[in-house]
Enzyme design. Structure first.
Site, PDB file in Angstrom:
ATOM      1  N   GLU A  11      47.802  17.489 -26.242  1.00  0.00           N
ATOM      2  CA  GLU A  11      46.426  17.125 -25.940  1.00  0.00           C
ATOM      3  C   GLU A  11      45.891  18.142 -24.942  1.00  0.00           C
ATOM      4  O   GLU A  11      46.358  18.225 -23.814  1.00  0.00           O
ATOM      5  CB  GLU A  11      46.373  15.698 -25.364  1.00  0.00           C
ATOM      6  CG  GLU A  11      44.979  15.156 -25.152  1.00  0.00           C
ATOM      7  CD  GLU A  11      44.187  14.954 -26.445  1.00  0.00           C
ATOM      8  OE1 GLU A  11      44.807  14.776 -27.516  1.00  0.00           O
ATOM      9  OE2 GLU A  11      42.947  15.001 -26.394  1.00  0.00           O
ATOM     10  N   GLU A  55      36.500  21.969 -25.537  1.00  0.00           N
ATOM     11  CA  GLU A  55      37.777  22.668 -25.579  1.00  0.00           C
ATOM     12  C   GLU A  55      37.974  23.435 -26.878  1.00  0.00           C
ATOM     13  O   GLU A  55      38.662  24.459 -26.915  1.00  0.00           O
ATOM     14  CB  GLU A  55      38.906  21.643 -25.364  1.00  0.00           C
ATOM     15  CG  GLU A  55      38.891  21.053 -23.959  1.00  0.00           C
ATOM     16  CD  GLU A  55      39.194  19.576 -23.884  1.00  0.00           C
ATOM     17  OE1 GLU A  55      38.700  18.928 -22.935  1.00  0.00           O
ATOM     18  OE2 GLU A  55      39.900  19.043 -24.754  1.00  0.00           O
ATOM     19  N   ASP A 115      42.139  10.691 -23.848  1.00  0.00           N
ATOM     20  CA  ASP A 115      43.526  10.244 -23.916  1.00  0.00           C
ATOM     21  C   ASP A 115      43.667   8.974 -24.749  1.00  0.00           C
ATOM     22  O   ASP A 115      44.531   8.867 -25.613  1.00  0.00           O
ATOM     23  CB  ASP A 115      44.068   9.967 -22.509  1.00  0.00           C
ATOM     24  CG  ASP A 115      44.219  11.249 -21.709  1.00  0.00           C
ATOM     25  OD1 ASP A 115      44.427  12.300 -22.330  1.00  0.00           O
ATOM     26  OD2 ASP A 115      44.122  11.188 -20.477  1.00  0.00           O
TER      27      ASP A 115
END
Ligand SMILES: *[C@@H]1O[C@H](CO)[C@@H](O)[C@H](O)[C@H]1NC(C)=O
Ligand SMILES: *[C@@H]1O[C@H](CO)[C@@H](O)[C@H](O)[C@H]1NC(C)=O
Ligand SMILES: CC(=O)N[C@H]1CO[C@H](CO)[C@@H](O)[C@@H]1O
Length: 475
Positions: A279, A309, A464
């Site tokens: 992750e 990202e 998450d």
């Protein structure tokens, strides 16, 4: 001239009015579709039976999160709005803090920075005392994912160093590899909502700016303890996260490489039948990201990341400088094109390690979830996983397991192109089948719309929870 101007004003007024009216009509129609979309997503989520208590190991990180209203906190600490937005790699002074916040707050981009100035950090922590709506929670990527995974029915091992009272907060079926510690690091989460104002600055979307003065998580202190128990635990999935703590940390010479090499050894020691997911999170230091590429990214099967990202990683893979800020509301076509590029480059001869190749790529954005899966790989149930990711995004941000459509909206368009290339197929958003899946070349793509939460409780930990929830259905 004067006449023309008046005409212009009248015309633009009409245009604004028309746009407003149009949006309202479309809006009402969409609202009536929300219930159907929700029912269909829930159906897709329930379609899958979990394997018997899957075993998942998660590293790294663990801390105490103090979540506060960012604007109120800055005000209380006497940090005045800055007219000079600058992105600093790490923060040494109040001025730099103000400049950094002024940089990330208007676009609403999630960001995380090390404050090297201990006095300043303590001052900020102190300022949270007595602020309304301040919350304390267990933080760090590994514990957040672990709790989510345990709630979803997994047996979990985490590489974290936690205090006894933080260990209390862990779910049943979560085991911590390191012995309890006396003190844990604090991360300050400065949350803000869409349209929040800081001086003259206004945020485009709800998000958070995280600051910390954490010196144990950046060096992955729990790595050795984690490794020692990993083989025996025999996980079907290993999740690596929390490495963004290494970004812009003032390491001793050679220390970063040393820690990453140990992590690489760990990854190489993992049985091929165990899937490895990494992750990502926000990285701004190009040298750290390029080290991650060789030590970590090329040794995993699966990657998860957000809309910031993705272009960041892609531009690095293409050999340019990394992008610190990207569009917080990207179109589906843009994201899918970037995902194809990342997938293709990471699977190309020059980069791929002989050991593993990328077979799964999950990108979470505010408006939608997109998952790419290699055909013939062992990842299962992609459609349900995308639906679950989407539902988890809403549940997390609204802070409630039940979804109330009066607190939700769809911001994804009525239909989307699958690529920016001319003549690309358009896929309509069908409320009865909201998750669209199709095949291309040697992979499958699924896209699910998110019922975006309109009453934000928290955004931190969102990625998450979302990533962990969707992974559970795929192992
Ligand atoms: C560190 O922060 C304190 C409190 O804001 C400030 O007084 C001090 O000047 C800062 N130190 C440096 C080196 O900027
Ligand atoms: C990349 O960053 C370096 C250092 O900040 C700068 O000198 C260089 O011009 C940048 N290159 C591109 C292509 O933006
Ligand atoms: C939606 C959801 O389950 N959110 C959770 C994300 O993880 C944190 C930490 O485990 C929980 O507190 C949230 O409830």
């Amino acid at each position: 001239m004067g006449h023309g101007l008046k005409c212009g004003v009248a015309f633009s007024f009409f245009a604004v009015f028309a746009a407003f009216w149009y949006r309202q009509q479309v809006g009402n129609e969409l609202d009536s579709r929300l219930e159907t979309v929700l029912t269909s997503l829930l159906k897709a989520e329930r379609k899958v039976d979990l394997n018997q208590r899957p075993r998942v190991a998660v590293g790294f990180g663990g801390c105490l999160d103090i979540v506060a209203d960012g604007i109120a906190l800055l005000k209380k600490a006497g940090i005045k709005p800055s007219k000079n937005p600058v992105h600093h790699n790490f923060i040494t002074s109040e001025e730099q803090l103000a400049e950094s916040f002024a940089y990330f707050f208007p676009p609403g981009a999630a960001s995380e920075r090390f404050i090297s100035n201990d006095t300043l950090f303590r001052k900020l922590v102190k300022a949270t005392q007595g602020l309304p709506r301040v919350r304390w929670s267990l933080g760090g990527n590994a514990p957040v994912m672990a709790n989510r995974l345990a709630k979803e029915g997994c047996e979990v091992l985490i590489g974290s160093r936690l205090t006894p009272d933080l260990i209390e907060v862990l779910q049943e079926h979560v085991t911590v590899t390191s012995k309890p510690v006396d003190e844990t690091d604090i991360h300050l989460i400065l949350e803000y909502s869409t349209g929040a104002k800081w001086g003259k600055l206004v945020s485009r979307r709800a998000n958070r700016f995280i600051v910390h003065h954490d010196t144990s998580n950046p060096i992955l202190e729990s790595l050795e303890d984690f490794q020692a128990q990993l083989q025996q635990f025999k996980p079907s999935l290993l999740i690596i996260s929390g490495l963004q703590m290494m970004d812009n940390f003032p390491f001793a010479p050679g220390q970063l490489d040393k820690r990453l090499r140990l992590l690489q050894d760990l990854l190489l020691s993992i049985d091929r039948t165990t899937g490895i997911h990494f992750e990502m999170a926000s990285f701004v230091d190009r040298s750290v990201l390029s080290k991650l590429l060789s030590y970590v990214i090329t040794h995993v099967d699966s990657l998860g990341m957000n809309e910031q990202e993705l272009p960041n990683l892609l531009s690095m893979l293409k050999g340019s400088n990394i992008t610190v800020l990207s569009d917080p509301y990207p179109r589906v076509a843009n994201v899918l094109d970037q995902m194809r590029d990342v997938y293709r480059i990471l699977n190309s001869q020059e980069i791929t390690s002989a050991n593993r190749r990328l077979t799964r790529l999950h990108v979470h954005t505010l408006a939608f979830q997109a998952i790419v899966i290699a055909k013939g790989s062992s990842w299962r149930n992609t459609m349900s996983a995308a639906a679950k990711a989407s539902l988890t995004a809403h549940r997390h941000v609204c802070g409630s397991p039940n979804i109330d459509t009066s607190k939700a909206k769809l911001i994804m368009d009525d239909s989307f192109s699958i690529s920016r290339e001319q003549g690309s197929k358009k896929i309509p958003l069908e409320e009865n089948r909201p998750v669209s899946c199709w095949e291309e070349d040697n992979y499958e793509i699924c896209v699910a719309p998110v019922l975006v939460c309109t009453e934000v409780y928290q955004t931190v930990g969102g990625g998450d929870n979302v990533s962990a929830a969707s992974l559970v259905l795929q192992i």
